[in-house]
Design an enzyme around this catalytic site. Structure first.
Site, mmCIF file in Angstrom:
data_model
loop_
_atom_site.group_PDB
_atom_site.id
_atom_site.type_symbol
_atom_site.label_atom_id
_atom_site.label_comp_id
_atom_site.label_asym_id
_atom_site.label_seq_id
_atom_site.Cartn_x
_atom_site.Cartn_y
_atom_site.Cartn_z
ATOM 1 N N ILE A 66 0.839 -1.202 0.000
ATOM 2 C CA ILE A 66 0.000 0.000 0.000
ATOM 3 C C ILE A 66 0.872 1.248 0.000
ATOM 4 C CG2 ILE A 66 -1.499 1.411 1.472
ATOM 5 C CD1 ILE A 66 -3.153 -0.590 0.056
ATOM 6 N N VAL A 83 2.643 1.577 -3.418
ATOM 7 C CA VAL A 83 1.785 2.046 -4.503
ATOM 8 C C VAL A 83 1.417 3.510 -4.302
ATOM 9 C CG1 VAL A 83 -0.527 1.835 -5.514
ATOM 10 C CG2 VAL A 83 0.870 -0.211 -5.152
ATOM 11 N N GLU A 84 1.115 3.880 -3.060
ATOM 12 C CA GLU A 84 0.632 5.234 -2.800
ATOM 13 C C GLU A 84 1.710 6.302 -2.949
ATOM 14 O OE1 GLU A 84 -2.301 6.355 -2.410
ATOM 15 O OE2 GLU A 84 -3.483 4.533 -2.105
ATOM 16 N N THR A 85 2.877 6.068 -2.374
ATOM 17 C CA THR A 85 3.880 7.139 -2.332
ATOM 18 C C THR A 85 5.301 6.671 -2.606
ATOM 19 O OG1 THR A 85 4.239 6.883 0.053
ATOM 20 C CG2 THR A 85 2.501 8.421 -0.640
ATOM 21 N N TYR A 101 -6.501 -0.937 -8.964
ATOM 22 C CA TYR A 101 -5.681 -0.552 -7.818
ATOM 23 C C TYR A 101 -5.486 -1.747 -6.889
ATOM 24 C CZ TYR A 101 -4.349 1.628 -3.399
ATOM 25 O OH TYR A 101 -3.702 1.952 -2.224
#
Length: 325
Positions: A113, A116-118, A306
């Site tokens: 997570i 993928v996010e940052t 996602y």
């Protein structure tokens, strides 16, 4: 705090005068004031500090999740993101172990997570959260109601955190920190994992714990699978495609899929809740049977692409991490 003050300059600013002459916006402010128990004067003061950003509207209208899987997948499943994820896992093993113990969510999911996010905190966003929520809440009708609510949550969150409104940066959608929590999620799911008295999602300690807590609160089932590649023969395509639905909820049983000729390399109980996905792969359609934990990932971002990217990255991270030991 600055956003709680209404100076004469604010009252006379062009933005504030525009608010006074916009009945629809005035009604929205009244609604937010009632919902969040924030004086309308503070809401108007916050609006006067915000700046409309056309680039935010542009980004919202061309999300990565609109791409086909064959294009979306390579954005996130890269050798660099895997290598960086293994390093992140090693660097923060104690924090991840603590989060796994507390939340019962696997370390590879939490790491994926954040990856993928940052990119593990390397890119947490350069837009002012205040500008993003103002632009989308007051100038993007398709999702205006949602982002106006987030605008209210952001003001409440800023009070709780002791922030000045224009000091926090995030994504074009107003998400913040290493795990990119929107304001309502920050308020509801962020935890003070390092017990320093502050929920700070811009650092690994609280970000890791909070991502784990988010999945715990959304009923992650430790030990259950997430997704399985499925085989559908040419003769069974029509029967299988009948199960393809836009809803994200898991609303079929494995017995139904077996009867339709869908095959996976996994033994499931007949009554196991499942859903069928069909993705546009490089070599043609890809079928996947997904379970409740896949649905939980979509609570973080309501996109099956996602969720699949997170799952596939988590599997590669787990393999690479174990190989590195």
């Amino acid at each position: 705090m600055r956003f709680a003050l209404l100076s004469a300059a604010l009252l006379l600013s062009p933005a504030a005068m525009a608010q006074d002459t916009n009945p629809e916006q005035a009604a929205w402010i009244d609604q937010l004031a009632t919902k969040f128990e924030i004086p309308a004067s503070e809401l108007n003061a916050a609006l006067s500090q915000a700046t409309y950003q056309q680039s935010i509207i542009d980004a919202m209208t061309r999300p990565a999740e609109a791409k086909p899987w064959s294009v979306y997948r390579p954005i996130f499943l890269t050798e660099k993101r895997i290598n960086d994820g293994v390093k992140f896992w090693h660097d923060h093993k104690a924090l991840l172990d603590q989060a796994v113990e507390t939340s019962k969510v696997p370390a590879e999911i939490i790491t994926a997570i954040i990856g993928v996010e940052t990119s593990y905190g390397a890119n947490m966003g350069n837009y002012k959260v205040l500008d993003a929520l103002y632009t989308l809440g007051f100038h993007y009708p398709p999702r205006g109601e949602f982002f106006r609510s987030e605008f209210g949550h952001y003001l409440a969150l800023s009070k709780e955190q002791g922030w000045e409104l224009d000091n926090q940066n995030g994504s074009y959608a107003g998400a913040m920190g290493m795990g990119q929590f929107i304001s309502s999620s920050y308020r509801h799911y962020a935890i003070d994992a390092d017990s320093d008295g502050v929920r700070n999602l811009f650092v690994a300690d609280d970000a890791i714990g909070s991502v784990g807590n988010y999945f715990y609160e959304h009923d992650w089932q430790l030990g259950d699978g997430v997704a399985y590649p499925a085989k559908v023969s040419a003769a069974q395509v029509e029967a299988a495609d009948a199960f393809i639905e836009p809803a994200l909820e898991i609303n079929h049983t494995w017995a139904e899929f077996v009867a339709a000729g869908i095959v996976i390399d996994q033994a499931l109980d007949a009554e196991t809740p499942v859903k069928l996905l069909k993705l546009d792969g490089v070599d043609g359609p890809e079928y996947w049977v997904v379970r409740h934990n896949f649905y939980v990932i979509t609570r973080y971002n309501r996109s099956p692409l996602y969720a699949m990217a997170v799952y596939r990255l988590s599997e590669q991270l787990k393999h690479a991490y174990e190989k590195s030991l």
